[in-house]
Design a protein around this motif. Structure first.
Motif, short mmCIF file in Angstrom:
data_model
loop_
_atom_site.label_atom_id
_atom_site.label_comp_id
_atom_site.label_asym_id
_atom_site.label_seq_id
_atom_site.Cartn_x
_atom_site.Cartn_y
_atom_site.Cartn_z
N LEU A 192 0.83 -1.10 -0.04
CA LEU A 192 -0.08 -0.05 0.13
C LEU A 192 0.92 1.18 0.03
CD1 LEU A 192 -2.98 1.07 0.17
CD2 LEU A 192 -2.40 1.07 2.72
N PHE A 193 2.03 1.38 0.82
CA PHE A 193 2.77 2.46 0.83
C PHE A 193 3.94 1.79 0.65
CE2 PHE A 193 -0.09 3.48 4.16
CZ PHE A 193 -0.80 4.18 3.68
N GLU A 194 5.13 2.74 -0.03
CA GLU A 194 6.40 2.23 -0.34
C GLU A 194 7.14 1.95 0.93
OE1 GLU A 194 7.70 1.45 -3.07
OE2 GLU A 194 6.29 2.12 -4.22
N PRO A 195 7.80 0.82 1.11
CA PRO A 195 8.33 0.49 2.23
C PRO A 195 9.47 1.47 2.72
CG PRO A 195 8.03 -1.60 1.00
CD PRO A 195 7.84 -0.23 0.06
N LYS A 196 10.28 2.05 1.88
CA LYS A 196 11.36 2.84 1.99
C LYS A 196 11.14 3.88 1.43
CE LYS A 196 14.74 -1.12 2.82
NZ LYS A 196 16.16 -1.45 2.52
N ILE A 662 1.05 -2.81 7.36
CA ILE A 662 0.49 -1.43 6.86
C ILE A 662 1.09 -0.26 7.97
CG2 ILE A 662 -1.33 0.12 6.45
CD1 ILE A 662 -2.66 -2.11 5.02
N LEU A 663 0.79 -0.92 9.00
CA LEU A 663 1.53 0.20 9.98
C LEU A 663 2.77 0.56 9.95
CD1 LEU A 663 -0.44 -0.92 13.36
CD2 LEU A 663 -1.10 1.08 11.75
N ASN A 664 3.76 -0.44 9.63
CA ASN A 664 5.13 -0.02 9.61
C ASN A 664 5.53 1.11 8.74
OD1 ASN A 664 5.94 -1.82 11.91
ND2 ASN A 664 6.21 -3.66 10.24
N PRO A 665 5.35 1.03 7.53
CA PRO A 665 5.53 2.24 6.65
C PRO A 665 4.42 3.36 6.96
CG PRO A 665 4.24 0.48 5.33
CD PRO A 665 4.53 0.04 6.67
N LEU A 666 3.26 3.04 7.49
CA LEU A 666 2.67 4.25 7.97
C LEU A 666 3.11 5.09 9.00
CD1 LEU A 666 -0.04 5.89 7.53
CD2 LEU A 666 -0.97 4.15 9.04
N GLU A 667 3.68 4.41 9.69
CA GLU A 667 4.54 5.30 10.88
C GLU A 667 5.49 6.09 10.51
OE1 GLU A 667 7.09 4.27 15.01
OE2 GLU A 667 5.75 2.51 14.12
N LEU A 670 4.11 9.12 8.79
CA LEU A 670 3.56 9.95 10.17
C LEU A 670 4.92 10.93 10.56
CD1 LEU A 670 0.95 7.88 11.81
CD2 LEU A 670 0.56 9.81 10.09
N ARG A 671 5.92 9.96 10.90
CA ARG A 671 7.15 10.73 11.21
C ARG A 671 7.62 11.70 10.24
NH1 ARG A 671 9.17 8.53 15.96
NH2 ARG A 671 8.21 6.47 16.28
N SER A 672 7.53 11.44 8.99
CA SER A 672 8.07 12.54 7.95
C SER A 672 7.23 13.85 7.99
CB SER A 672 8.06 11.91 6.71
OG SER A 672 6.62 11.62 6.14
N LEU A 673 5.90 13.67 8.34
CA LEU A 673 4.98 14.93 8.68
C LEU A 673 5.33 15.50 9.99
CD1 LEU A 673 1.76 13.09 7.37
CD2 LEU A 673 3.22 15.06 6.19
N HIS A 674 6.14 15.02 10.91
CA HIS A 674 6.72 15.43 12.22
C HIS A 674 5.34 15.29 13.28
CE1 HIS A 674 10.54 17.75 11.09
NE2 HIS A 674 9.94 17.23 9.95
N TRP A 675 4.69 14.17 13.13
CA TRP A 675 3.70 13.83 14.06
C TRP A 675 4.34 12.94 15.27
CZ3 TRP A 675 -1.76 11.87 12.41
CH2 TRP A 675 -2.32 13.22 11.51
N GLU A 676 3.97 13.26 16.26
CA GLU A 676 4.61 12.53 17.49
C GLU A 676 3.86 11.30 17.81
OE1 GLU A 676 4.60 14.98 20.80
OE2 GLU A 676 5.92 16.89 19.91
#
Length: 698
Positions: A192-196, A662-667, A670-676
């Protein structure tokens, strides 16, 4: 013979060229025969979509279509039984085996789809080209599936399909264990999301700036605040971040926000001009203060109860739609009476008072009254209110009022408040309401404000429709589904009302709060699953969400459940001082009528597009296995994360439950968006993330 001219000897013509052409033709025919024999009959061509603006909700299979499908299945089962028994006229067993080996694992599903498609083709001329094109767009996306008729008869095992959504089994096109043993391989989809994936974010360079609504604002216009006449999304989902207003501050917490908000969070020039013309709005320092409007609204509500004593706010009237949002004083006054009001901010309202309502902590969405249906099922609102909304209900053949008739509950109330009435307009309105058999219950004009209030009531049975002298608008055809409401044109017809106890709408719901957990008879077998769902979410909310995640619930008021099913999550939060927008995705089973029956709010939406609300509208987003169903639907699913960032307020929370893969790349996104990331937990390939948005902008 002439002297000096060479003699030409003509050689006899050979057949080499003809032979070569003949051999080529024979070889070509052999190739076609061999290719036809060994190619799969289920071969399909997939097309990548660059836009999802034309997607429509898949058409529901009506009972007659369902009967045709079942009949076809029975015929095939009978033929299969005859073949196995060696009955008269049955083909040889060798041929039967060859036929079975060439069939797709989903033969029964395709046969059912063929029957439904054949029925739709026969109805195409009746429903109009525009509607068919939109439905074809949905089907062509590769994720159409039978919808659920929640009026007592299900188009398939609803609970099984819901479990499939939770499991997120998107690796195969269907089939069961028997099909797997026959050698059918699963169709493996990419991640669903690019792993890297590396994400370089930028701010949106748009005219509307920090108030950007992608499917509402027309960025191609030369004017800074011009909007579409109908919802129309960009060809590609925006992958930019909406800027924050200069000096943005965390919203005033509830209940203080009911009468005071930060003006800088919603400020713009047209709102400033609006404030100057309203005595009940004061700009005091950095705050926008609401003072006298609630007192006038309470008097207004009491007068309605005096006019029609059957209207009991907060008892038999629980869910109200307010057309044309003003300052949310109507919603605020009804809230004190245990009534939930959804304000529909019209797209042509440039003052953006729907944004003010959301900032104050009241439910609101942005929409339009045009050629398409509102994204709600039929017969769900107990009452509809239009106070000085200046809508010409009688124009265009009364199509807009027919749409109000569709979403209003049988026996429901339509309250119309107008100022400076015109004789011709009033006469046209009277003729129109009579044509759809609305009964006018009361009419009163306030001498001071000169506001006239008329209260209409929709019929509760079909008997009155037979007494009409003029059959216009006509009754809708039986095979037309009143609940399909995503990019669906408004039909100029009146739907007949439910007449049997097995149908939704024959009885008025129980009074609030009993209707939240007392489920009516028409739900049939679904009642047990509703009870289990309510118990499940009550346990999770009380034992985990409210205590175990570190969320400051005193700062949470506006909540969205991005993939609601029965409204169990919202019901579990009912004791809290919050309201929940239950979003039922258009690709999921249509359970939204059940949510409204419980006295809760909800809306249809396709998460491949942006939601019709302002940036920074919600304090908490709840996402339960939404992403698992997006591999087939969305061109760039990361756009859903960007949309979450747009509609969530800085300091707001997101609770995401998903598969671990799905949660691993999603996290990482979120970190790239500077979400805590406040909490992560995983078990048995399932997990949960609790994250908090910050004020970071690129």
């Amino acid at each position: 013979m002439a002297v000096g001219k060479p003699v030409r000897h003509h050689k006899p013509r050979t057949f080499g060229f003809v032979a070569k052409v003949s051999v080529a033709v024979v070889l070509g025919l052999c190739f076609v025969v061999v290719w036809s024999a060994f190619s799969s009959p289920s071969t399909a061509v997939s097309e990548k979509r660059s836009s999802f603006g034309d997607i429509n909700e898949p058409p529901a299979v009506d009972p007659r279509k369902k009967a045709a499908v079942e009949k076809e299945k029975k015929k095939k089962k009978t033929r299969s039984a005859d073949s196995e028994a060696g009955g008269v006229g049955s083909p040889p067993k060798e041929k039967v085996k060859e036929k079975e080996s060439g069939q797709d694992a989903n033969s029964e599903a395709k046969e059912a789809a063929a029957v439904a498609n054949a029925t739709r083709k026969s109805e195409k001329s009746e429903k109009g080209e525009g509607e068919e094109e939109e439905r074809d767009g949905r089907e062509g996306n590769g994720d159409s599936e039978p919808d659920v008729d929640v009026d007592g008869e299900k188009e398939g095992p609803l609970e099984e399909r819901i479990e499939e959504e939770k499991d997120g089994d998107l690796a195969s096109d269907g089939g069961d264990d028997d099909n797997k043993t026959k050698g059918k391989k699963k169709k493996v989809l990419g991640p669903l999301f690019e792993p890297k994936g590396n994400y370089n974010w930028r701010e949106c360079n748009v005219k509307t700036g920090h108030n950007y609504i992608p499917c509402v604002d027309l960025e191609a216009s030369k004017f800074p605040r011009y909007r579409h006449h109908e919802r129309s999304c960009p060809r590609t989902v925006p992958h930019c971040l909406v800027a924050l207003p200069t000096g943005y501050q965390s919203p005033v917490p509830w209940p203080e926000s009911e009468w005071k908000i930060w003006y800088g969070n919603v400020a713009h020039s047209k709102l400033s001009a609006f404030i100057k013309r309203r005595s009940w709005l004061n700009l005091t320092g950095d705050h926008l203060i609401f003072n006298e409007s609630e007192g006038r609204a309470v008097h207004y509500l009491n007068s309605i109860e005096e006019m029609v004593p059957d209207i009991e706010w907060g008892k038999n009237i629980r869910i109200v739609l307010d057309i044309g949002c003003s300052d949310a004083s109507f919603s605020a006054s009804l809230l004190g009476k245990e009534v939930t009001t959804l304000s529909l901010g019209l797209m042509d309202d440039q003052v953006d008072l729907a944004q003010v309502a959301l900032e104050r902590g009241f439910p609101a969405v942005v929409g339009t009254l045009g050629n398409r249906r509102l994204p709600f099922p039929s017969g769900v609102f107990d009452a509809i209110h239009c106070g000085e909304c200046n809508i010409n209900w009688h124009s265009n053949g009364g199509k807009l009022l027919v749409e109000m008739n569709r979403i209003l509950r049988p026996g429901g109330y339509f309250v119309l408040a107008t100022k400076h009435g015109e004789i011709e307009r009033d006469e046209a309105m009277s003729t129109l309401t009579a044509s759809i058999c609305w009964n006018i219950l009361a009419h009163r004009t306030d001498e001071i404000s000169e506001v006239g209030v008329k209260i209409y009531q929709k019929p509760a049975s079909n008997d009155i429709y037979e007494l009409r002298r003029k059959k216009y608008p006509p009754l809708c055809k039986e095979n037309e589904d009143p609940d399909v409401a995503w990019y669906t044109p408004i039909r100029s017809c009146v739907y007949t009302l439910p007449s049997s106890i097995e149908q939704r709408g024959t009885d008025w719901p129980e009074e609030w709060p009993q209707r939240l957990n007392n489920f009516p008879e028409w739900l049939s077998d679904t009642r047990d699953h509703l009870i289990a769902d309510s118990k499940h979410w009550k346990t999770i909310v009380n034992k985990s969400y409210l205590n175990g995640m570190g969320i400051d619930w005193s700062k949470v008021r506006n909540v969205m459940d991005m993939k609601a099913i029965y409204g169990g999550f919202a019901a579990a939060l009912a004791p809290q001082k919050v309201w929940v927008m239950n979003v039922v995705p258009v690709h999921a089973p249509r359970t939204l009528p059940i949510i409204y029956e419980r006295g809760l709010l909800g809306i249809y939406h396709d998460w491949c597009e942006s939601f019709s609300t302002y940036p920074r509208s919600y304090d908490l987003l709840h996402v339960d296995h939404l992403f698992t169903r997006l591999k087939k639907r969305c061109n760039k699913p990361v756009g859903i994360v960007v949309e979450m960032d747009r509609i969530l307020r800085p300091g707001g929370w997101a609770i995401i439950r998903e598969k671990q893969e799905i949660l691993n790349p999603l996290e990482a996104i979120l970190r790239s968006l500077h979400w805590e990331i406040r909490m992560t937990f995983s078990k048995d390939k399932e997990g949960i993330i609790c994250a908090q948005k910050t004020t970071w902008r690129p």
